[in-house]
Design a protein around this motif. Structure first.
Motif, PDB file in Angstrom:
ATOM      1  N   ARG A 105       0.850  -1.138  -0.090  1.00 37.35           N
ATOM      2  CA  ARG A 105       0.042  -0.020   0.111  1.00 37.35           C
ATOM      3  C   ARG A 105       0.821   1.331   0.047  1.00 37.35           C
ATOM      4  N   TRP A 106       2.284   1.133   0.225  1.00 35.46           N
ATOM      5  CA  TRP A 106       2.918   2.288   0.125  1.00 35.46           C
ATOM      6  C   TRP A 106       3.850   2.397  -1.305  1.00 35.46           C
ATOM      7  N   ARG A 107       4.052   3.604  -1.574  1.00 35.94           N
ATOM      8  CA  ARG A 107       4.858   3.995  -2.671  1.00 35.94           C
ATOM      9  C   ARG A 107       6.435   3.785  -2.581  1.00 35.94           C
ATOM     10  N   ALA A 108       7.163   3.590  -3.311  1.00 30.83           N
ATOM     11  CA  ALA A 108       8.617   3.165  -3.235  1.00 30.83           C
ATOM     12  C   ALA A 108       9.276   4.327  -2.344  1.00 30.83           C
ATOM     13  N   ALA A 109       8.950   5.556  -2.369  1.00 26.02           N
ATOM     14  CA  ALA A 109       9.573   6.721  -1.575  1.00 26.02           C
ATOM     15  C   ALA A 109       9.238   6.183  -0.147  1.00 26.02           C
ATOM     16  N   LYS A 110       8.066   5.883   0.102  1.00 27.39           N
ATOM     17  CA  LYS A 110       7.600   5.922   1.555  1.00 27.39           C
ATOM     18  C   LYS A 110       8.305   4.606   2.166  1.00 27.39           C
ATOM     19  N   ILE A 111       8.344   3.813   1.185  1.00 25.92           N
ATOM     20  CA  ILE A 111       9.030   2.451   2.038  1.00 25.92           C
ATOM     21  C   ILE A 111      10.522   2.782   1.949  1.00 25.92           C
ATOM     22  N   ILE A 112      11.293   3.290   1.264  1.00 26.50           N
ATOM     23  CA  ILE A 112      12.660   3.598   1.426  1.00 26.50           C
ATOM     24  C   ILE A 112      12.772   4.405   2.767  1.00 26.50           C
ATOM     25  N   GLY A 113      11.865   5.406   2.873  1.00 28.52           N
ATOM     26  CA  GLY A 113      11.860   6.337   3.923  1.00 28.52           C
ATOM     27  C   GLY A 113      11.530   5.796   5.451  1.00 28.52           C
ATOM     28  N   ASP A 114      10.943   4.729   5.155  1.00 30.59           N
ATOM     29  CA  ASP A 114      10.498   4.048   6.793  1.00 30.59           C
ATOM     30  C   ASP A 114      11.468   3.965   7.933  1.00 30.59           C
ATOM     31  N   PRO A 115      12.829   3.615   7.573  1.00 31.71           N
ATOM     32  CA  PRO A 115      13.580   3.617   8.597  1.00 31.71           C
ATOM     33  C   PRO A 115      13.912   4.879   9.337  1.00 31.71           C
ATOM     34  N   ILE A 116      13.799   6.019   8.401  1.00 29.78           N
ATOM     35  CA  ILE A 116      14.160   7.578   8.880  1.00 29.78           C
ATOM     36  C   ILE A 116      13.349   7.701   9.717  1.00 29.78           C
ATOM     37  N   ARG A 117      11.865   7.554   9.353  1.00 25.45           N
ATOM     38  CA  ARG A 117      10.847   7.966  10.155  1.00 25.45           C
ATOM     39  C   ARG A 117      10.832   7.216  11.570  1.00 25.45           C
ATOM     40  N   ARG A 118      11.121   6.051  11.669  1.00 27.18           N
ATOM     41  CA  ARG A 118      11.266   5.348  12.717  1.00 27.18           C
ATOM     42  C   ARG A 118      12.679   5.494  13.627  1.00 27.18           C
ATOM     43  N   LEU A 119      13.755   5.622  13.053  1.00 25.63           N
ATOM     44  CA  LEU A 119      14.945   5.688  13.707  1.00 25.63           C
ATOM     45  C   LEU A 119      15.737   6.915  13.670  1.00 25.63           C
ATOM     46  N   GLY A 120      15.457   7.891  12.542  1.00 22.50           N
ATOM     47  CA  GLY A 120      16.305   9.133  12.174  1.00 22.50           C
ATOM     48  C   GLY A 120      16.292  10.219  13.251  1.00 22.50           C
ATOM     49  N   THR A 121      17.259  10.759  13.087  1.00 21.30           N
ATOM     50  CA  THR A 121      17.353  12.194  14.135  1.00 21.30           C
ATOM     51  C   THR A 121      16.459  13.072  13.479  1.00 21.30           C
ATOM     52  N   PRO A 122      16.238  14.079  14.026  1.00 25.15           N
ATOM     53  CA  PRO A 122      15.311  15.387  13.683  1.00 25.15           C
ATOM     54  C   PRO A 122      15.888  15.940  12.351  1.00 25.15           C
ATOM     55  N   ASP A 123      17.292  15.809  12.135  1.00 28.21           N
ATOM     56  CA  ASP A 123      17.713  16.356  10.863  1.00 28.21           C
ATOM     57  C   ASP A 123      17.311  15.462   9.920  1.00 28.21           C
ATOM     58  N   GLU A 124      17.753  14.296   9.969  1.00 31.19           N
ATOM     59  CA  GLU A 124      17.454  13.248   9.056  1.00 31.19           C
ATOM     60  C   GLU A 124      15.986  13.271   8.560  1.00 31.19           C
ATOM     61  N   LYS A 125      15.068  13.190   9.728  1.00 29.63           N
ATOM     62  CA  LYS A 125      13.661  13.371   9.279  1.00 29.63           C
ATOM     63  C   LYS A 125      13.374  14.508   8.628  1.00 29.63           C
ATOM     64  N   SER A 126      13.877  15.515   9.073  1.00 23.84           N
ATOM     65  CA  SER A 126      13.567  16.770   8.088  1.00 23.84           C
ATOM     66  C   SER A 126      14.052  16.790   6.530  1.00 23.84           C
ATOM     67  N   ASN A 127      14.952  15.944   6.443  1.00 23.16           N
ATOM     68  CA  ASN A 127      15.599  15.823   5.189  1.00 23.16           C
ATOM     69  C   ASN A 127      15.193  14.257   4.351  1.00 23.16           C
ATOM     70  N   GLU A 128      13.931  13.816   4.996  1.00 23.28           N
ATOM     71  CA  GLU A 128      13.924  12.540   4.337  1.00 23.28           C
ATOM     72  C   GLU A 128      13.874  12.354   2.851  1.00 23.28           C
ATOM     73  N   GLU A 129      13.436  13.199   2.038  1.00 22.54           N
ATOM     74  CA  GLU A 129      13.086  13.309   0.513  1.00 22.54           C
ATOM     75  C   GLU A 129      14.536  13.022  -0.139  1.00 22.54           C
ATOM     76  N   LYS A 130      15.450  14.111   0.496  1.00 23.38           N
ATOM     77  CA  LYS A 130      16.704  13.945  -0.309  1.00 23.38           C
ATOM     78  C   LYS A 130      17.401  12.735  -0.038  1.00 23.38           C
ATOM     79  N   LEU A 131      17.449  12.072   1.368  1.00 18.13           N
ATOM     80  CA  LEU A 131      17.965  10.990   1.687  1.00 18.13           C
ATOM     81  C   LEU A 131      17.498   9.624   0.990  1.00 18.13           C
ATOM     82  N   VAL A 132      16.050   9.683   0.881  1.00 20.63           N
ATOM     83  CA  VAL A 132      15.477   8.647   0.095  1.00 20.63           C
ATOM     84  C   VAL A 132      15.943   8.909  -1.462  1.00 20.63           C
ATOM     85  N   ALA A 133      16.098   9.871  -2.074  1.00 21.81           N
ATOM     86  CA  ALA A 133      16.428   9.910  -3.363  1.00 21.81           C
ATOM     87  C   ALA A 133      18.018   9.488  -3.506  1.00 21.81           C
ATOM     88  N   GLU A 134      18.982   9.909  -2.448  1.00 17.67           N
ATOM     89  CA  GLU A 134      20.028   9.538  -2.555  1.00 17.67           C
ATOM     90  C   GLU A 134      20.191   8.174  -2.558  1.00 17.67           C
TER      91      GLU A 134
END
Length: 271
Positions: A105-134
């Motif tokens: 039910r999730w698109r690829a970007a949301k799947i890849i970003g799941d660890p960031i939302r669960r485990l990331g620092t505030p800075d990583e969470k604010s840059n999720e889109e960039k980190l997922v693309a990288e």
């Protein structure tokens, strides 16, 4: 001397069968993994290699034994404590069947970003889109596919989504459980090339579980051979393939298909 990153000591895993009986899937297995090393784990189906991988990744608790990772005793962690531990982001797993391990039910970007939302620092969470693309780019997944659902992707593309999810937090260790077994030979080669590049670029260590000895010979530094839950042989890749010590290992090596090798029947007759 290269530092030890992971150490498993006398790992046992029993699965209850009822009426006081149990199945011993892993039987007192010990090994070490050095930082930056690729450790291959091979054996036939039912040898316990995938169960061992899941114990190292903390997806299964061991019955006995200890797992040390980066000087932390993971065996002492409860599930809730491990979910908050630093090691949780440093150990990631890539699964055999990406379609079964990706949320449909999730698109690829949301799947890849799941660890960031669960485990990331505030800075990583604010840059999720960039980190997922990288992570997608490093894994060979076109950014144009990040808006796709898993069923809209090919098998190779789903494998790259699974890989991108595993590396998005820049872990130290990847546990790879038959990550290319569902792919054809050309796609396998591309994924392996990507894994080797990621190893160099991100200073990753791998525990690579497979039944494919030709593949493990290409990518591993050392190999563990398992049979019926036991570790029957361990060695560096060149020595083990050139002069295996155990009869079971010799059988596995002898069964590797080779170019130009003629197929014969049990009596040794060519068709």
């Amino acid at each position: 001397m290269t530092e030890t990153l992971l150490e498993a000591a006398a790992i046992v895993k029993d699965f209850p069968l009822g009426r006081g009986r149990h199945l011993r899937a892993v039987d007192h297995v010990s090994f070490k993994l050095k930082r930056g090393e690729v450790l291959g784990v091979v054996g036939e189906s039912g040898s316990g290699k995938s169960t061992l991988a899941r114990i190292v990744a903390r997806l299964l608790p061991q019955t006995e034994g200890t797992v040390w990772f980066d000087k932390a005793n993971l065996a002492s962690y409860s599930g809730a404590r491990f979910a908050r531990a630093k090691a949780r982001r440093d150990i990631q797993m890539v699964f055999q069947d990406p379609l079964a391990s990706l949320n449909p039910r999730w698109r690829a970007a949301k799947i890849i970003g799941d660890p960031i939302r669960r485990l990331g620092t505030p800075d990583e969470k604010s840059n999720e889109e960039k980190l997922v693309a990288e992570a997608a780019e490093r894994s060979g997944l076109p950014v144009s596919l990040l808006n796709s659902f898993p069923h809209q992707l090919s098998g190779g593309q789903r494998a790259r989504v699974d890989l991108a999810r595993a590396i998005v937090m820049r872990p130290k260790l990847l546990i790879l459980d038959e990550p290319t077994s569902a792919l054809d030979a050309s796609l396998q080669a591309h994924v392996i090339q990507t894994l080797m590049k990621l190893r160099a670029d991100l200073d990753l260590s791998y525990v690579f579980v497979t039944h494919d000895l030709n593949l493990i010979r290409l990518i591993s530094d050392r190999i563990l051979v398992m049979q019926k839950g036991k570790l029957v042989e361990e060695g560096d890749v060149d020595s083990l393939f050139a002069a295996p010590k155990e009869a079971y290992t010799r059988e596995l090596v002898a069964a590797i298909p080779r170019l130009g090798q003629r197929r014969v029947d049990r009596a040794g007759r060519a068709p």
